[in-house]
Motif scaffolding. Structure first.
Motif, short mmCIF file in Angstrom:
data_model
loop_
_atom_site.label_atom_id
_atom_site.label_comp_id
_atom_site.label_asym_id
_atom_site.label_seq_id
_atom_site.Cartn_x
_atom_site.Cartn_y
_atom_site.Cartn_z
N LEU A 1 14.77 9.75 -8.73
CA LEU A 1 16.12 9.32 -8.39
C LEU A 1 16.05 8.26 -7.18
O LEU A 1 15.72 8.40 -6.20
N TRP A 2 16.79 7.36 -7.51
CA TRP A 2 17.07 6.20 -6.56
C TRP A 2 18.47 6.70 -5.90
O TRP A 2 19.38 7.10 -6.80
N VAL A 3 18.57 6.63 -4.61
CA VAL A 3 19.46 7.13 -3.96
C VAL A 3 20.17 5.88 -3.54
O VAL A 3 19.76 5.09 -2.36
N ASN A 4 21.54 5.67 -4.04
CA ASN A 4 22.42 4.67 -3.30
C ASN A 4 23.07 5.17 -2.25
O ASN A 4 24.15 5.86 -2.36
N VAL A 5 22.45 4.65 -1.12
CA VAL A 5 22.89 5.37 0.10
C VAL A 5 24.24 5.29 0.68
O VAL A 5 24.88 6.33 0.74
N PRO A 6 24.92 3.98 0.37
CA PRO A 6 26.29 3.74 0.84
C PRO A 6 27.33 5.03 0.05
O PRO A 6 28.20 5.44 0.60
N ARG A 7 26.78 4.92 -1.33
CA ARG A 7 27.67 5.62 -2.37
C ARG A 7 27.43 7.11 -1.96
O ARG A 7 28.67 7.72 -1.97
N LEU A 8 26.39 7.48 -1.75
CA LEU A 8 26.13 9.03 -1.34
C LEU A 8 26.80 9.35 0.08
O LEU A 8 27.85 10.19 -0.10
N MET A 9 26.95 8.47 0.89
CA MET A 9 27.48 8.75 2.15
C MET A 9 28.78 8.65 2.03
O MET A 9 29.66 9.50 2.65
N LYS A 10 29.60 7.78 1.13
CA LYS A 10 30.71 7.71 0.96
C LYS A 10 31.48 8.98 0.13
O LYS A 10 32.42 9.64 0.29
N GLU A 11 30.63 9.55 -0.83
CA GLU A 11 31.17 10.54 -1.95
C GLU A 11 30.82 11.75 -0.97
O GLU A 11 31.72 12.78 -1.43
N CYS A 12 29.83 11.61 -0.20
CA CYS A 12 29.79 13.17 0.64
C CYS A 12 30.57 13.14 1.95
O CYS A 12 30.41 14.28 2.81
N GLY A 13 31.19 12.13 2.55
CA GLY A 13 31.82 12.12 3.67
C GLY A 13 30.90 11.73 5.13
O GLY A 13 31.38 12.38 5.81
N MET A 14 29.74 11.58 4.84
CA MET A 14 28.81 11.21 5.75
C MET A 14 29.20 9.98 6.50
O MET A 14 29.16 8.89 6.06
N LYS A 15 29.30 10.02 7.77
CA LYS A 15 29.62 8.84 8.60
C LYS A 15 28.44 8.03 9.28
O LYS A 15 28.58 6.99 9.70
#
Length: 165
Positions: free
Chosen positions: A97-111
């Motif tokens: 899996l390629w992790v789209n880091v900005p998308r993951l962080m946004k969807e998971c609420g990671m700051k």
């Protein structure tokens, strides 16, 4: 409690009532032809077309076992959240899996990127994922833990037929 163990209650399914989540449940299926099968057990057996219905929506199989359950229960909230995000995101039949880091962080609420890196490090430490060398933000997913699709099709060389049914 018996010998220090907490025993489950005796559950009679008929007395449970109706699952409250099924009132709006719609299971979309598609029919597929899976070959021919014998129709009957007589000498004049006729081969008939075998059509089966499969669920149309994607799904992930999570493989259970006591060891896996204990490890999962010890994961931090962020690592568990990231693992679930990966399972929802991975394409069927793929073990990477390629992790789209900005998308993951946004969807998971990671700051913080530190939070993201800590969660990835934890998933790597416990054998859920491994980095794909030479590919930034691409991870191998451990098919012993979960898989979207058929492990039998993906890894035919790893299939061991059970001698007991």
């Amino acid at each position: 409690m018996k010998n220090g163990k907490i025993l489950p209650p005796e559950i009679v399914e008929e007395n449970l009532g109706v699952n409250p989540f099924i009132s709006g449940l719609v299971i979309k299926v598609r029919a597929i032809r899976s070959g021919y099968v014998p129709d009957g057990e007589d000498e004049g057996v006729v081969m008939v077309d075998n059509v089966v219905e499969l669920e149309r929506d994607g799904y992930v199989k999570v493989f259970d076992g006591a060891d896996e359950r204990v490890i999962m229960a010890g994961l931090s909230y962020r690592a568990l959240q990231m693992w679930m995000w990966m399972l929802y995101t991975v394409k069927s039949g793929k073990d990477y899996l390629w992790v789209n880091v900005p998308r993951l962080m946004k969807e998971c609420g990671m700051k913080s990127i530190k939070t993201h890196k800590a969660a990835i490090t934890e998933l790597c430490r416990y054998g859920y994922v491994a980095p794909c060398v030479g590919h930034k933000n691409v991870y191998w997913l451990n098919p012993s833990m979960a898989f979207k699709g058929s492990r039998i099709k993906k890894y035919p060389g790893n299939v061991v037929k059970s001698v007991t049914e």
